[in-house]
Design an enzyme around this catalytic site. Structure first.
Site, PDB file in Angstrom:
ATOM      1  N   CYS A 139       0.842  -1.198   0.000  1.00 35.66           N
ATOM      2  CA  CYS A 139       0.000   0.000   0.000  1.00 35.66           C
ATOM      3  C   CYS A 139       0.875   1.246   0.000  1.00 35.66           C
ATOM      4  O   CYS A 139       1.676   1.446   0.904  1.00 35.66           O
ATOM      5  CB  CYS A 139      -0.927   0.029   1.215  1.00 35.66           C
ATOM      6  SG  CYS A 139      -1.919   1.540   1.267  1.00 35.66           S
ATOM      7  N   GLY A 226      -6.345   2.087 -12.403  1.00 33.37           N
ATOM      8  CA  GLY A 226      -7.222   2.294 -13.553  1.00 33.37           C
ATOM      9  C   GLY A 226      -6.572   1.906 -14.866  1.00 33.37           C
ATOM     10  O   GLY A 226      -5.429   1.432 -14.904  1.00 33.37           O
TER      11      GLY A 226
END
Lengths: 310, 233
Positions: A139, A226
């Site tokens: 992360c 994305g």
């Protein structure tokens, strides 16, 4: 007879379409729009040992063909997850994967131990627990822990080794594209007994508000996801799939059935859908139906026929 | 998918888009709208402006690529929309003031229709728009262009106030309301991705802890709002 089923580390998935951590909550919100049982699996919101409030300020910014997020692992903590969320999740007939992060080694180990103990206890009561763990060493949006463990292979090795020591649950390690060498990282995971790897998490990225002359994000950097990252993700999945013999779960900008096929051809055993959940509320259902139609149209009985053909 | 009935500029850059179909929604709730198939990727949260028997309307300002695409839609063309989402303004009893600033006037029209006895205060920085729609349904409408509409509001006259607008306006109203018994509800705004409470991208810090603007909001009682957090976005 077409079959979309696959098996990863002994866990059966009715199809290879899994919802990625942080994009599907714990499933409840999307269950109002379509049944999570359509899906191969759900990775829950990233968990840490203790509850985490996440980052302040802006958390989302759209980019060309992608988005930046800086949520910072806001989550209720492992204990609240096991108490308040898991029953609802295991009620659905789909694989449940717990994504676990940490600020330090001990937190990773304790969190995984808690989830494992809970799964064992539930099993003795004939109740389902978490089916699989996804270790989040990647992360980019937390100041301590997260990605710092996912950049250097030898630092990550210690996390994977110690976590492996405390759990018999199927263990997948989520890899960062920001790693010094993602292939070496995957090989290390296999050496340390991981049952699979998933990749890629978001790219560390940035957006500056030129009017205010500062980063849009309080944490300065954010994670890019994305369609913008899909070609890079595909290349990394291809490289890693050739270097390890454990299953590779591919993700990064998957937004169509064609993307799923590409990742499968690159060697992915299954795929995860993240940002696309935000583009289309019914993304999961749409992709499951679309994949089945594609297989019928192309006369592909099983994705094994095309997996890793490149 | 639904068809656009009309898409008209009220003043340059500010449009009302009417979409065909039977839609649900309460005052203060929003829909996620998306036009086209490529960039921009994410749908845009737009509050409900008006709902009719066979249509829903949205008031929006062109601020970026997403809303620019909206502005180019012609009658008969399709748009994607999902909703209604969020918690809107509550049902209240007693006197009510609706205070809107600029685009913040948009979510108040349904409230004005629902509460015809409400007094409406509309403030605009440069040019007023959409005032006629309020005048058609409200007991009274006061408008100010330039300066602060909040100066014209006396909170002691109202049991309840609904407000939406720029953060400084909301904060000024909150300050003015502190020593009164008037209950103030404000509609907040944050960048969103999912719109349904899953991504935590729109989380706002409140006095009761983190709250998702898309799910627990966008309307909050003013006591819960941390204005520092709103300013920081």
């Amino acid at each position: 007879m077409i079959s979309m089923a696959c098996n990863i580390a002994g866990v059966p998935f009715k199809n290879p379409i899994i919802m990625a951590s942080g994009t599907f909550g714990f499933g409840r919100e999307y269950a109002e729009f379509y049944s999570p049982e359509l899906l191969g699996g759900i990775v829950g919101k990233g968990l840490t040992l203790h509850p985490k409030a996440g980052n302040t300020g802006s958390r989302i910014h759209e980019t060309a063909s992608g988005m930046l997020n800086s949520v910072g692992l806001e989550n209720p903590g492992v204990a609240a997850f096991l108490k308040d969320e898991l029953d609802d999740m295991t009620h659905w007939n789909t694989a449940i994967i717990a994504n676990v992060g940490g600020s330090n080694l001990e937190e990773y180990v304790q969190a995984v131990a808690m989830i494992t103990e809970n799964a064992q206890k539930r099993r003795t009561m004939n109740r389902r627990g978490v089916d699989m763990l996804e270790l989040n060493i990647s992360c980019p949006n937390v100041k301590q822990g997260g990605m710092q463990f996912g950049i250097q292979t030898e630092v990550a090795r210690e996390v994977v080794r110690q976590v492996r020591n405390v759990t018999a649950l199927p263990l997948v390690v989520k890899l960062s594209p920001n790693a010094e060498n993602i292939t070496q990282m995957a090989v290390m995971c296999e050496e340390e007994g991981a049952d699979g790897v998933s990749l890629i998490n978001t790219f560390s990225a940035m957006k500056i508000d030129i009017r205010r002359r500062r980063s849009v994000f309080a944490n300065t950097y954010a994670g890019l996801s994305g369609p913008a990252i899909k070609p890079i993700a595909l290349r990394m999945v291809h490289q890693v799939a050739q270097a390890v013999s454990i299953p590779v779960i591919g993700m990064g900008g998957i937004s169509s059935v064609e993307d799923i096929i590409e990742f499968t051809m690159a060697g992915a055993a299954a795929i995860q859908v993240g940002t696309y959940n935000f583009v289309h509320l019914h993304a999961g259902a749409e992709l499951v139906h679309g994949l089945e139609q594609w297989m019928q149209r192309e006369k592909v009985q099983s994705l094994d026929e095309i997996r890793g053909i490149l | 998918m639904a068809n656009v009935i009309s898409n008209v500029a009220l003043v340059p850059g500010i449009y009302v888009m009417k979409i065909e179909g039977k839609f649900k929604g309460n005052m203060g709730q929003f829909y996620m709208l998306r036009s086209g198939t490529g960039y921009p990727l994410l749908p845009r949260p737009i509050s409900i402006y008006d709902i009719g028997e066979e249509s829903i309307s949205f008031l929006y300002r062109v601020v970026g690529e997403g809303t620019n695409l909206f502005s180019q839609l012609q009658p008969g063309q399709e748009i994607q929309l999902e909703g209604p989402f969020g918690n809107g303004f509550p049902q209240v009893e007693g006197s009510l003031a609706l205070i809107g600033g600029g685009m913040g006037t948009a979510p108040l029209l349904l409230a004005a229709k629902y509460y015809p006895h409400a007094h409406v205060y509309l403030g605009f920085a440069q040019q007023a728009f959409g005032v006629e729609a309020f005048e058609a349904v409200a007991a009274s409408v006061q408008v100010k262009v330039g300066g602060s509409i909040v100066e014209q509001v006396d909170p002691t006259l109202y049991a309840n106030m609904f407000s939406c607008g720029p953060t400084p306006m909301l904060q000024a109203l909150a300050m003015k309301t502190v020593d009164t018994s008037s209950r103030l509800y404000i509609s907040t705004e944050r960048h969103m991705a999912c719109g349904i409470g899953a991504c935590l991208g729109c989380t706002m810090r409140t006095r009761g802890g983190n709250r998702r603007v898309c799910k627990e909001g966008p309307v909050f009682p003013v006591e819960e709002v941390e204005f520092d957090d709103l300013h920081g976005v």
